[in-house]
Write a protein that holds these residues in place. Sequence first.
Motif, PDB file in Angstrom:
ATOM      1  N   GLY A 177     -37.122  28.667  14.146  1.00  0.00           N
ATOM      2  CA  GLY A 177     -36.859  28.153  12.483  1.00  0.00           C
ATOM      3  C   GLY A 177     -37.945  27.316  12.084  1.00  0.00           C
ATOM      4  N   PHE A 178     -39.291  29.085  11.334  1.00  0.00           N
ATOM      5  CA  PHE A 178     -40.105  28.817  10.823  1.00  0.00           C
ATOM      6  C   PHE A 178     -40.753  27.758   9.770  1.00  0.00           C
ATOM      7  N   LEU A 179     -39.366  28.426   8.936  1.00  0.00           N
ATOM      8  CA  LEU A 179     -39.407  27.882   7.738  1.00  0.00           C
ATOM      9  C   LEU A 179     -38.261  27.694   7.692  1.00  0.00           C
ATOM     10  N   SER A 180     -38.140  25.943   7.309  1.00  0.00           N
ATOM     11  CA  SER A 180     -36.970  25.575   6.229  1.00  0.00           C
ATOM     12  C   SER A 180     -36.128  25.981   5.518  1.00  0.00           C
ATOM     13  N   GLN A 181     -34.724  25.917   4.961  1.00  0.00           N
ATOM     14  CA  GLN A 181     -34.536  26.107   3.877  1.00  0.00           C
ATOM     15  C   GLN A 181     -35.199  26.880   2.366  1.00  0.00           C
ATOM     16  N   GLU A 182     -35.210  24.967   2.635  1.00  0.00           N
ATOM     17  CA  GLU A 182     -36.078  24.345   1.561  1.00  0.00           C
ATOM     18  C   GLU A 182     -37.721  25.866   1.106  1.00  0.00           C
ATOM     19  N   GLN A 183     -38.179  26.060   2.212  1.00  0.00           N
ATOM     20  CA  GLN A 183     -39.410  27.029   2.093  1.00  0.00           C
ATOM     21  C   GLN A 183     -38.848  27.807   2.278  1.00  0.00           C
ATOM     22  N   GLN A 184     -38.051  28.537   2.085  1.00  0.00           N
ATOM     23  CA  GLN A 184     -37.590  29.732   2.281  1.00  0.00           C
ATOM     24  C   GLN A 184     -37.312  30.656   0.411  1.00  0.00           C
ATOM     25  N   HIS A 185     -36.840  29.287   0.236  1.00  0.00           N
ATOM     26  CA  HIS A 185     -36.519  29.568  -0.774  1.00  0.00           C
ATOM     27  C   HIS A 185     -38.100  29.802  -1.503  1.00  0.00           C
ATOM     28  N   SER A 186     -38.840  28.761  -1.562  1.00  0.00           N
ATOM     29  CA  SER A 186     -39.835  28.696  -2.033  1.00  0.00           C
ATOM     30  C   SER A 186     -40.693  29.869  -2.127  1.00  0.00           C
ATOM     31  N   LEU A 187     -40.307  30.663  -0.395  1.00  0.00           N
ATOM     32  CA  LEU A 187     -41.590  31.939  -0.404  1.00  0.00           C
ATOM     33  C   LEU A 187     -41.248  32.890  -1.113  1.00  0.00           C
ATOM     34  N   LEU A 188     -39.125  32.967  -0.642  1.00  0.00           N
ATOM     35  CA  LEU A 188     -38.763  33.874  -1.492  1.00  0.00           C
ATOM     36  C   LEU A 188     -38.696  34.031  -3.326  1.00  0.00           C
ATOM     37  N   SER A 189     -38.949  32.765  -3.885  1.00  0.00           N
ATOM     38  CA  SER A 189     -38.916  32.637  -5.370  1.00  0.00           C
ATOM     39  C   SER A 189     -40.438  33.417  -5.431  1.00  0.00           C
ATOM     40  N   ALA A 190     -41.351  32.849  -5.050  1.00  0.00           N
ATOM     41  CA  ALA A 190     -43.051  33.871  -5.302  1.00  0.00           C
ATOM     42  C   ALA A 190     -42.960  35.049  -5.258  1.00  0.00           C
ATOM     43  N   VAL A 191     -41.818  35.558  -3.716  1.00  0.00           N
ATOM     44  CA  VAL A 191     -41.815  37.133  -3.708  1.00  0.00           C
ATOM     45  C   VAL A 191     -41.364  38.141  -5.268  1.00  0.00           C
ATOM     46  N   GLU A 192     -40.131  36.932  -5.743  1.00  0.00           N
ATOM     47  CA  GLU A 192     -39.242  37.001  -7.375  1.00  0.00           C
ATOM     48  C   GLU A 192     -40.747  38.132  -7.656  1.00  0.00           C
ATOM     49  N   GLU A 193     -41.062  36.536  -7.987  1.00  0.00           N
ATOM     50  CA  GLU A 193     -42.157  36.235  -9.678  1.00  0.00           C
ATOM     51  C   GLU A 193     -43.190  37.614  -9.741  1.00  0.00           C
ATOM     52  N   GLU A 194     -43.818  37.907  -8.153  1.00  0.00           N
ATOM     53  CA  GLU A 194     -44.208  39.286  -8.463  1.00  0.00           C
ATOM     54  C   GLU A 194     -44.013  40.798  -9.172  1.00  0.00           C
ATOM     55  N   GLY A 195     -42.534  40.559  -9.441  1.00  0.00           N
ATOM     56  CA  GLY A 195     -41.867  41.617 -10.217  1.00  0.00           C
ATOM     57  C   GLY A 195     -41.952  42.487  -9.449  1.00  0.00           C
ATOM     58  N   PHE A 197     -40.502  44.541  -6.882  1.00  0.00           N
ATOM     59  CA  PHE A 197     -38.965  44.707  -6.410  1.00  0.00           C
ATOM     60  C   PHE A 197     -37.572  44.802  -8.163  1.00  0.00           C
ATOM     61  N   MET A 198     -37.802  44.792  -9.721  1.00  0.00           N
ATOM     62  CA  MET A 198     -37.057  45.445 -10.847  1.00  0.00           C
ATOM     63  C   MET A 198     -37.007  46.197 -10.565  1.00  0.00           C
ATOM     64  N   GLU A 199     -37.817  47.638 -10.348  1.00  0.00           N
ATOM     65  CA  GLU A 199     -36.642  48.218 -10.369  1.00  0.00           C
ATOM     66  C   GLU A 199     -36.254  49.001  -9.027  1.00  0.00           C
ATOM     67  N   ALA A 200     -34.140  49.460  -9.002  1.00  0.00           N
ATOM     68  CA  ALA A 200     -34.146  49.472  -8.502  1.00  0.00           C
ATOM     69  C   ALA A 200     -34.855  50.711  -7.688  1.00  0.00           C
ATOM     70  N   SER A 201     -34.713  51.668  -7.495  1.00  0.00           N
ATOM     71  CA  SER A 201     -35.793  52.092  -6.829  1.00  0.00           C
ATOM     72  C   SER A 201     -37.104  52.112  -5.767  1.00  0.00           C
ATOM     73  N   HIS A 202     -37.771  51.106  -6.768  1.00  0.00           N
ATOM     74  CA  HIS A 202     -38.641  49.628  -5.823  1.00  0.00           C
ATOM     75  C   HIS A 202     -38.325  49.104  -4.977  1.00  0.00           C
ATOM     76  N   ASN A 203     -38.626  49.443  -3.261  1.00  0.00           N
ATOM     77  CA  ASN A 203     -38.873  48.561  -2.386  1.00  0.00           C
ATOM     78  C   ASN A 203     -39.719  48.079  -1.083  1.00  0.00           C
ATOM     79  N   GLN A 204     -40.221  48.459  -1.622  1.00  0.00           N
ATOM     80  CA  GLN A 204     -41.812  48.210  -0.851  1.00  0.00           C
ATOM     81  C   GLN A 204     -43.347  47.679  -1.807  1.00  0.00           C
ATOM     82  N   ALA A 205     -44.220  46.743  -0.956  1.00  0.00           N
ATOM     83  CA  ALA A 205     -45.006  46.515  -1.929  1.00  0.00           C
ATOM     84  C   ALA A 205     -46.036  45.962  -0.700  1.00  0.00           C
ATOM     85  N   MET A 206     -47.451  46.888  -1.329  1.00  0.00           N
ATOM     86  CA  MET A 206     -48.554  46.882   0.282  1.00  0.00           C
ATOM     87  C   MET A 206     -49.579  45.785  -0.661  1.00  0.00           C
TER      88      MET A 206
END
Length: 273
Positions: free
Chosen positions: A70-88, A90-99
Amino acid sequence: MDGGDDAAALLKRAFGESSDEEGGQLGGPEARGGREREEPPSRPSPRPTPRRGPTWAPVGEIDGLWLCGGFLSQEQQHSLLSAVEEEGWFMEASHNQAMRFGSLPAWATELSNSIREAVLLGDFDPEFESSNADAYEDSSLFPILPLELLGREPLFDQLIVNLYRPGEGICAHVDLMRFGDGIAIVSLESPCIMHFTRAGDTCDTGSEGENEQPMSKVPVYLAPGSLVIMSGEARYLWKHEINRKPGFQVWQGQELDQRRRISITLRKLSIAE
């Protein structure tokens, strides 16, 4: 300094110094328009006590492998996922990794700080705590992550974010030696089973060699919002994999519904000698 001083220093680094400064607050005497009355001297307000930490449990078969379901609450998961998506990433279907190396995004640095806080202040599974009661009398003991790793700055300086679509996983491997000890993995979205096998075990390739032995796999259920930390033997002597092909993602007799999963792995680059 001794273990107690080390622990105090780490807590100070995580939460800062206690502050005696008090700012004005809405709703005080001036805001209400009432006459300010003298109050007896009060003691400085302490820094708010951090919330009760999440619960850690060891994976008994593997030294150095800890799970915080239970490291992250539902709200924290949503916030973290939004931050990842805002990086852009995985906008291309062929992209599945970022370092990323060195300077990490602000949200990843905040995640790293939260991991340190969880290790310092987290609770232990009651069964584990009762069987190791004597160990907790010595505050210098940090069983989840050794003190020399927990106190390094930065705690992590390498980030890898993977996007797994249904059916996609990762082959059994031990992380490259260019990364130091202490690896953290945070799971988002779809749950999955991560299997661990000893690095020296051979896999069943279908051949009939006399020396071929089937692997002994240790399954670990990774719920959304969970955190896994690997150090010591778990980091160096055990391979980990995620096989999302039909029939492999089974937990407590039920096959998991595989959807998109995102994992965030934080590591520390080794210092070149």
